[in-house]
Design a protein around this motif. Sequence first.
Motif, PDB file in Angstrom:
ATOM      1  N   THR A 373       3.542  15.131  -9.804  1.00 21.65           N
ATOM      2  CA  THR A 373       3.430  14.705  -8.411  1.00 21.65           C
ATOM      3  C   THR A 373       2.596  13.435  -8.334  1.00 21.65           C
ATOM      4  O   THR A 373       1.729  13.184  -9.167  1.00 21.65           O
ATOM      5  CB  THR A 373       2.780  15.801  -7.560  1.00 21.65           C
ATOM      6  OG1 THR A 373       1.487  16.096  -8.112  1.00 21.65           O
ATOM      7  CG2 THR A 373       3.637  17.060  -7.577  1.00 21.65           C
ATOM      8  N   ILE A 374       2.908  12.628  -7.355  1.00 22.78           N
ATOM      9  CA  ILE A 374       2.183  11.381  -7.121  1.00 22.78           C
ATOM     10  C   ILE A 374       1.705  11.379  -5.673  1.00 22.78           C
ATOM     11  O   ILE A 374       2.490  11.660  -4.753  1.00 22.78           O
ATOM     12  CB  ILE A 374       3.079  10.156  -7.374  1.00 22.78           C
ATOM     13  CG1 ILE A 374       3.437  10.060  -8.866  1.00 22.78           C
ATOM     14  CG2 ILE A 374       2.402   8.871  -6.921  1.00 22.78           C
ATOM     15  CD1 ILE A 374       4.356   8.914  -9.199  1.00 22.78           C
ATOM     16  N   ASP A 375       0.446  11.068  -5.487  1.00 22.78           N
ATOM     17  CA  ASP A 375      -0.104  10.979  -4.136  1.00 22.78           C
ATOM     18  C   ASP A 375       0.205   9.584  -3.600  1.00 22.78           C
ATOM     19  O   ASP A 375      -0.532   8.627  -3.844  1.00 22.78           O
ATOM     20  CB  ASP A 375      -1.616  11.230  -4.162  1.00 22.78           C
ATOM     21  CG  ASP A 375      -2.218  11.219  -2.764  1.00 22.78           C
ATOM     22  OD1 ASP A 375      -1.442  11.063  -1.794  1.00 22.78           O
ATOM     23  OD2 ASP A 375      -3.448  11.366  -2.649  1.00 22.78           O
ATOM     24  N   ALA A 377      -0.069   8.393  -0.825  1.00 23.18           N
ATOM     25  CA  ALA A 377      -1.038   7.874   0.145  1.00 23.18           C
ATOM     26  C   ALA A 377      -2.054   6.958  -0.519  1.00 23.18           C
ATOM     27  O   ALA A 377      -2.696   6.132   0.150  1.00 23.18           O
ATOM     28  CB  ALA A 377      -1.752   9.027   0.839  1.00 23.18           C
ATOM     29  N   THR A 378      -2.216   7.076  -1.843  1.00 19.00           N
ATOM     30  CA  THR A 378      -3.188   6.241  -2.542  1.00 19.00           C
ATOM     31  C   THR A 378      -2.576   4.932  -3.053  1.00 19.00           C
ATOM     32  O   THR A 378      -3.304   4.072  -3.563  1.00 19.00           O
ATOM     33  CB  THR A 378      -3.756   7.005  -3.745  1.00 19.00           C
ATOM     34  OG1 THR A 378      -2.719   7.233  -4.699  1.00 19.00           O
ATOM     35  CG2 THR A 378      -4.355   8.330  -3.311  1.00 19.00           C
ATOM     36  N   LEU A 379      -1.257   4.778  -2.937  1.00 18.45           N
ATOM     37  CA  LEU A 379      -0.595   3.597  -3.493  1.00 18.45           C
ATOM     38  C   LEU A 379      -0.633   2.436  -2.494  1.00 18.45           C
ATOM     39  O   LEU A 379      -0.522   2.628  -1.280  1.00 18.45           O
ATOM     40  CB  LEU A 379       0.858   3.926  -3.843  1.00 18.45           C
ATOM     41  CG  LEU A 379       1.064   5.040  -4.875  1.00 18.45           C
ATOM     42  CD1 LEU A 379       2.547   5.236  -5.155  1.00 18.45           C
ATOM     43  CD2 LEU A 379       0.313   4.740  -6.171  1.00 18.45           C
ATOM     44  N   LYS A 380      -0.778   1.246  -3.026  1.00 16.89           N
ATOM     45  CA  LYS A 380      -0.828   0.041  -2.199  1.00 16.89           C
ATOM     46  C   LYS A 380       0.574  -0.312  -1.725  1.00 16.89           C
ATOM     47  O   LYS A 380       1.511  -0.394  -2.515  1.00 16.89           O
ATOM     48  CB  LYS A 380      -1.423  -1.112  -3.001  1.00 16.89           C
ATOM     49  CG  LYS A 380      -2.850  -0.830  -3.469  1.00 16.89           C
ATOM     50  CD  LYS A 380      -3.362  -1.937  -4.375  1.00 16.89           C
ATOM     51  CE  LYS A 380      -4.767  -1.604  -4.884  1.00 16.89           C
ATOM     52  NZ  LYS A 380      -5.280  -2.619  -5.835  1.00 16.89           N
ATOM     53  N   LEU A 482       2.938   1.005  -4.508  1.00 17.14           N
ATOM     54  CA  LEU A 482       4.245   1.429  -4.056  1.00 17.14           C
ATOM     55  C   LEU A 482       5.179   0.215  -4.045  1.00 17.14           C
ATOM     56  O   LEU A 482       6.261   0.251  -4.634  1.00 17.14           O
ATOM     57  CB  LEU A 482       4.176   2.055  -2.665  1.00 17.14           C
ATOM     58  CG  LEU A 482       5.488   2.684  -2.161  1.00 17.14           C
ATOM     59  CD1 LEU A 482       5.873   3.880  -3.018  1.00 17.14           C
ATOM     60  CD2 LEU A 482       5.363   3.086  -0.692  1.00 17.14           C
ATOM     61  N   ASN A 483       4.744  -0.847  -3.400  1.00 18.96           N
ATOM     62  CA  ASN A 483       5.497  -2.101  -3.371  1.00 18.96           C
ATOM     63  C   ASN A 483       4.832  -3.135  -4.276  1.00 18.96           C
ATOM     64  O   ASN A 483       3.638  -3.026  -4.588  1.00 18.96           O
ATOM     65  CB  ASN A 483       5.579  -2.656  -1.943  1.00 18.96           C
ATOM     66  CG  ASN A 483       6.304  -1.718  -0.993  1.00 18.96           C
ATOM     67  OD1 ASN A 483       6.988  -0.789  -1.433  1.00 18.96           O
ATOM     68  ND2 ASN A 483       6.151  -1.964   0.296  1.00 18.96           N
ATOM     69  N   LEU A 484       5.589  -4.147  -4.667  1.00 23.51           N
ATOM     70  CA  LEU A 484       5.040  -5.217  -5.502  1.00 23.51           C
ATOM     71  C   LEU A 484       4.812  -6.465  -4.664  1.00 23.51           C
ATOM     72  O   LEU A 484       5.729  -6.960  -3.996  1.00 23.51           O
ATOM     73  CB  LEU A 484       5.996  -5.557  -6.649  1.00 23.51           C
ATOM     74  CG  LEU A 484       6.369  -4.440  -7.628  1.00 23.51           C
ATOM     75  CD1 LEU A 484       7.221  -5.000  -8.767  1.00 23.51           C
ATOM     76  CD2 LEU A 484       5.128  -3.749  -8.169  1.00 23.51           C
ATOM     77  N   ASP A 485       3.570  -6.974  -4.724  1.00 27.19           N
ATOM     78  CA  ASP A 485       3.299  -8.299  -4.167  1.00 27.19           C
ATOM     79  C   ASP A 485       3.388  -9.306  -5.305  1.00 27.19           C
ATOM     80  O   ASP A 485       3.829  -8.987  -6.423  1.00 27.19           O
ATOM     81  CB  ASP A 485       1.939  -8.320  -3.471  1.00 27.19           C
ATOM     82  CG  ASP A 485       0.779  -8.016  -4.416  1.00 27.19           C
ATOM     83  OD1 ASP A 485       1.005  -7.857  -5.639  1.00 27.19           O
ATOM     84  OD2 ASP A 485      -0.369  -7.949  -3.924  1.00 27.19           O
TER      85      ASP A 485
END
Length: 592
Positions: A373-375, A377-380, A482-485
Motif C-alpha cells: 500500500t502507498i499513502d 496523501a504523502t506524495l507531492k 505523484l506527479n512529475l515537475d
Amino acid sequence: MTHTPTKKLMNAPEAIIPEMIEGMIYAHPDMLRLDGATGRAVVAVDGPRDGKVGIVIGGGSGHEPAFAGYVGRGLADAAAVGNVFASPSPQHIKEAAMAVDGGAGVLLLYGNYTGDVLNFDMAAEECAAIGINARSVAVIDDVASAPADRAHERRGIAGDFFVFKVAGAAADMGLPLEQVEAAAQKANRATLSMGVALSACSMPQTLKPNFDIGPDEMEIGMGLHGEPGMRRTKIASADAVTDEMMGLILDEMALNAGSEVAVLVNGLGATGLMELYLINRRVAQILEGRGVKIWQTWVGEYCTSMEMAGASITLIHLDDDLKRYLAHPCRTPALTVGTAPEPITGATLTPRDYAAATRADTIDRAALKTDGTIDRATLKTDGTITPQDFRTMMLAAAEAIAREKDHLSELDGVIGDGDHGVTMDIGWTAVKVALNAAPADDTITQTCTKAAKAFLDAVGASSGPLYASAFNSAGKAVADRLNLDATATAAWVEGMLNGILKRGGASIGDKTMIDAWAPATKAALASVPTGDPRAVLSAATQGAKDGAEATCDMESKRGRSKKLGQRSVGHMDPGAASAHTILSAMLAALPR
C-alpha cells in the motif's frame, strides 16, 4: 544493401524457443524434462541427486546442440535456455539451479559475454539469498577476441564443450564444489579456440543476414553470434585457413613433443562434414609434425551459429586429470562417452523449500512487489506529468521500439550480434503487457518497478539487467511524488543513468547506451530552471540524440564489439540509438 529474406522452418518467431524445447523433450524423454515456471530450465532425468554438486550450463539459443543438448547423466544437470543469441534471465537460471540443488552447491557455467555475466551473476546472488551456494565459471577460449595478457576478457565459443564436460564429470564423481570449480577452471585455462566464418546467419525475427560478406570473402576470428572477427580476407584453401587458425592457437599453447591434446573441429551450422574432415586432416598433420599426440578427436556440429557457414578449431592441453574427466562416461542428446552410466540405485533429490527464504535484492526485488500500500496523501502532487501520462509515455516507448526493432538490429549486426532490436522489443512488449494489466491508479514508481520486473523476466542479454536496474533506480528517484515537475523529470532521467551505471560498469566514451543516457541526463538537469517538465524531457531527448550520433566516432571499449577496435569506428552504437528512441517516443506522447 537490399537482402532477399532468409528462409526458416518455423511457426511464429516469438514461439520458436518454447516450441524448440518442447520438441527436444519429445525427442529425449528418457534424458530430459522441463522444470520451473518460466519453461526455460531443461533438466536431466537422471543425474541430479542429494549430495552432488549441481551443474547448470546456459546461454542463448541458436547454438544447438549447445546448451540443452549437453544435459544428461555425467555432464550437465540442467541448462537455462535463453532467447536467440541472448542470455537466459536470472529467473531462468535460478529455476535451473533450484531444480538440481542437492545441497552440495551449484556450479554455473557459461560463455564470457556481457549479458551472460550480468544475468548469471544476478542469478548467483539470488541463489545465495535462498540458501544455494552458487559459483560461476565463464569460459574464455577464443584467442581471436583478446590477447593473452587480457585472456580474462576473451569470449567463450566451442571451448564450452571441454569445460562443461570436465565440470560435469568432476561433479558426477562426487567431488565437492571447490574441487569441481577448480577442475572447470583448469580446463578453462587449458582450452583455446579459433574460428572462421564464410557466410552470415539470420535472426528468426528479422530473416535478414546479421552482416554482409562478399561471395569470395571470409571473416577470420568470427564470433558465435555473428560478431565480426579480426579481419576480412579473400577465401583461401582449407589447409591455408586451418594453418592460420592453428597458428594463433599454437603460438599461445605451450605444446612440446610428447604433449597430449584433445581436438574439437566444430561446424558453425551450414558447413558439411566433408569440409570439417578436411580441416581435421590438416590439424592432425600440424600436430604430428610437432610430435604432439592426439588423445581424442571430435568432428561435427557441437556449438553452432544457426545457419552460419564456417568452422572453429578447439584444442585442450591435457594432463592425467583432464583425461580422466573427459573419459568419464556421460549420456546426453548431443554427446555420449563410454558406456552410458546406469542409474544410481536409491538416488533421490529431496525437494527443498525456498519459499520462506529472503530474496536477493540485486535489482531491489522488494521494490518489485506490487501489492504494497502507498499513502498517496504523502506524495507531492505539483507537476504536470501525471501517473496516467507517464504510463502512456511508457507504452509509446514500447510501440516505438517495436517500429524500430529491425533498424536497431541492423545497427547491432554491423558491430555486434544483430539482436539488439529484437531483444529490446521482447522486453518492451513484456512491459506493455504488464502495464496494460496494472491497476489504473498505479503511481509512477509502481509503473517503473513493474516495468523492471517485466523487462528482466522477459529478457536475458545485457539489456535485461541494465534496464531493470534503470527502471528501479528511476522509480526510486521519484518515489516521493505523484506527479512529475521539472526537477522530478530530470531526477527520473538521472535515475535511469545511475541504474545502468550501477549494474553495468561501463563509462562514458565506451560506446554503449551510457553515451546517450549521460548527455540526456546532463541536458535534463540543465533545463530544470525552466520549470517545464516538457522542456526537461525535450532537452534529454536532444542530448540522447547527440550522444548516440557521437558514438559513430568512438572506438568500442565494452561488450562484444570491443575486440573490433578501429573497425567499430564509423558505426552508431545500437544501445545508444535505442535510448534516444525511448526518450523521443516518451516526449512525443507527453500531453501538451
